[in-house]
Design an enzyme around this catalytic site. Structure first.
Site, PDB file in Angstrom:
ATOM      1  N   ASP A 102     -15.652   1.338   6.918  1.00 12.48           N
ATOM      2  CA  ASP A 102     -14.824   2.513   6.335  1.00 12.48           C
ATOM      3  C   ASP A 102     -15.559   3.400   5.251  1.00 12.48           C
ATOM      4  OD1 ASP A 102     -12.185   3.777   6.306  1.00 12.48           O
ATOM      5  OD2 ASP A 102     -12.320   2.948   4.097  1.00 12.48           O
ATOM      6  N   HIS A 140       0.972  -1.193  -0.133  1.00 13.71           N
ATOM      7  CA  HIS A 140      -0.075   0.151   0.104  1.00 13.71           C
ATOM      8  C   HIS A 140       0.820   1.202  -0.082  1.00 13.71           C
ATOM      9  CE1 HIS A 140      -3.207   2.719   0.782  1.00 13.71           C
ATOM     10  NE2 HIS A 140      -2.502   3.215   1.550  1.00 13.71           N
ATOM     11  N   SER A 183      -8.475   3.138   8.794  1.00 16.83           N
ATOM     12  CA  SER A 183      -9.176   3.126   7.256  1.00 16.83           C
ATOM     13  C   SER A 183      -8.317   2.201   6.285  1.00 16.83           C
ATOM     14  CB  SER A 183      -9.247   4.576   6.896  1.00 16.83           C
ATOM     15  OG  SER A 183      -9.787   4.602   5.593  1.00 16.83           O
ATOM     16  N   ARG A 203     -15.875  11.430   7.905  1.00 17.34           N
ATOM     17  CA  ARG A 203     -14.709  12.478   8.084  1.00 17.34           C
ATOM     18  C   ARG A 203     -14.228  13.286   7.232  1.00 17.34           C
ATOM     19  NH1 ARG A 203     -10.702   7.790   7.917  1.00 17.34           N
ATOM     20  NH2 ARG A 203      -8.935   9.393   8.453  1.00 17.34           N
ATOM     21  N   LYS A 241      -9.159  -1.995   4.893  1.00 19.90           N
ATOM     22  CA  LYS A 241      -9.183  -2.458   3.620  1.00 19.90           C
ATOM     23  C   LYS A 241      -8.157  -3.154   3.094  1.00 19.90           C
ATOM     24  CE  LYS A 241      -9.574   1.856   2.572  1.00 19.90           C
ATOM     25  NZ  LYS A 241     -10.147   3.400   2.566  1.00 19.90           N
TER      26      LYS A 241
END
Ligand code: URA
Length: 435
Positions: free
Chosen positions: A161, A82, A183, A168, A187
């Site tokens: 999320d 990520h 968050s 948010r 995922k």
């Protein structure tokens, strides 16, 4: 349990139990807590922060709000990467085929670009026919057949999320390390992976500009992953200038193909191979990162990684001929050079503004609903530390529509700080956390 009591507890710096966090996440996801109460709790949490135990509980509650994939039908380890995002960051298109070719599975759920940052899904959609909307069943089929598959977040993955992130966004509670960690990790861990490599960017084009903030986010994310039984390592990498020479969609796909063909810019190639090497290590494909590097280099040299990419494109409905004939990708009508107004050295670059300029000509989104022009892009000719002569091109803009061109051109020119002093070389990889 009542939401009002949990809001008060967080407001007064209390620490939530796992049961309290489970209740908040589950009740909000099922519309049993109204937005105004969740918004109040988010703001209290934004200000007061979380303990590591609370953070693991929050991440787990959000992860289990939807489907957590199980790839136990695969005989190999599953790993992913990520990135916190930036300008020209296209490493996913390179490392996924490298790592899949090297024998691990890469079940990648990616995001779309927003603001000045690009998104892997949008880039893949520049490949004619490439389908990023596979059902989870088809996702698993592609993964089984070629060892890699790339899709976007579906309604089944971490629905908590999706709902909390929208709130948010509307309540100015995005920029909190704990909330960002929960968050992202909810995922990524829903992919059913054994290991995750994080590429946390730092510098003018990064979400977290200051290195200490990037390090803090990386530490929290890596520890949360490990608490949840996953192997995780984070690389803090430079986003003080674009990665590679290209930003945009078609041209980032083309640059990725070049790297898979053993060419392409050194910074992009080095970072992609380094991230791949760590993925090989976490997936226990190699015993050391050094062996991982050797394997990654070999997957490119042998052409196996490029073949893997071709296979994935075909299985996801895309036209694999686009690899050999990149004129099949969306293109731009015109090209315009942004020239340097002075001679000297590139002392600094405002990478954020380069990303915004790309968005202005249609290569990025200001709002989620905005439509992208996949054919436009920027080609960067100079990096920090390079010498430049007045009148030499800094950037070439590929455009389709003229309306925003003068403003984008001005913004790009102003992004380059040119002076008499050659700045010291900037390491691309700043730190490794959890290695
Ligand atoms: N990206 C995410 O998915 N979540 C955040 O909170 C921030 C960036």
């Amino acid at each position: 349990m009542r939401a009002v009591d949990l809001i008060r507890k967080k407001r007064d710096s209390g620490e939530h139990s796992r049961e309290e966090i489970d209740y908040l996440v589950s009740a909000y996801t099922h519309d049993q807590i109204p937005d105004y109460q969740m918004a109040a709790w988010l703001m209290a949490a934004w200000i007061r922060g979380f303990s590591r135990a609370e953070l693991a509980a929050l991440t787990e509650a959000m992860l289990h709000s939807g489907e957590v994939m199980d790839h136990s039908y695969l005989p190999v380890k599953k790993v992913d990467k990520h990135s916190t995002g930036g300008v020209g960051d296209k490493t996913s298109l390179i490392l996924a085929p490298v790592v899949a070719a090297g024998g691990l599975a890469v079940p990648m759920i990616s995001g779309r670009g927003l603001g000045h940052t690009g998104g892997t899904l949008d880039k893949l959609e520049a490949i004619p026919g490439f389908n990023t909307f596979l059902s989870l069943g088809d996702f698993k089929r592609v993964l089984r057949e070629c060892g890699m598959a790339l899709i976007g977040q579906t309604g089944e993955i971490a629905p908590a999320d999706k709902k909390i992130y929208a709130l948010r966004d509307a309540t100015s509670t995005v920029e909190n390390i704990g909330l960002i960690c929960a968050s992202i990790m909810s995922k990524k861990l829903a992919e059913g992976i054994d290991g995750l490599v994080l590429d946390v960017k730092t510098g003018s084009g990064a979400f977290m500009r200051k290195e200490e903030d990037s390090v803090a986010l990386a530490e929290v994310m890596a520890e949360t992953a490990r608490r949840m039984g996953k192997k995780c390592v984070a690389l803090i990498t430079d986003m003080g200038q674009p990665l590679g020479r290209a930003a945009g969609h078609s041209n980032e796909v083309i640059e990725s193909i070049h790297v898979l063909q053993g060419q392409g810019p050194a910074d992009l190639r080095d970072l992609s191979l380094e991230l791949s090497a760590w993925m090989f290590l976490l997936g226990e494909r190699t015993k050391t990162v050094e062996q991982g590097r050797t394997l990654a280099v070999e997957m490119v040299r042998s052409g196996k990684a490029l073949e893997k990419f071709r296979e994935c494109i075909r299985l996801q409905g895309g036209n694999p001929r686009a690899i050999d004939d990149t004129s099949l990708l969306p293109s731009a009508r015109g090209r315009l050079d942004v020239k340097s107004g002075a001679s000297g050295f590139i002392e600094d670059i405002n990478c954020l503004d380069l990303g915004i300029a790309l968005a202005m000509i249609g290569g990025g989104r200001e709002k989620k609903e905005d439509k992208l022009d996949l054919g436009v892009g920027l080609e960067f000719h100079k990096r920090i530390g390079d010498g430049v002569q007045a009148g030499e091109p800094l950037v070439t803009i590929s455009y389709n529509v003229d309306a925003q061109l003068p403003a984008a051109q001005k913004m790009i020119a102003a992004s380059y700080q040119i002076g008499d002093t050659k700045p010291p070389a900037r390491p691309l990889i700043r730190r490794i956390i959890g290695g």
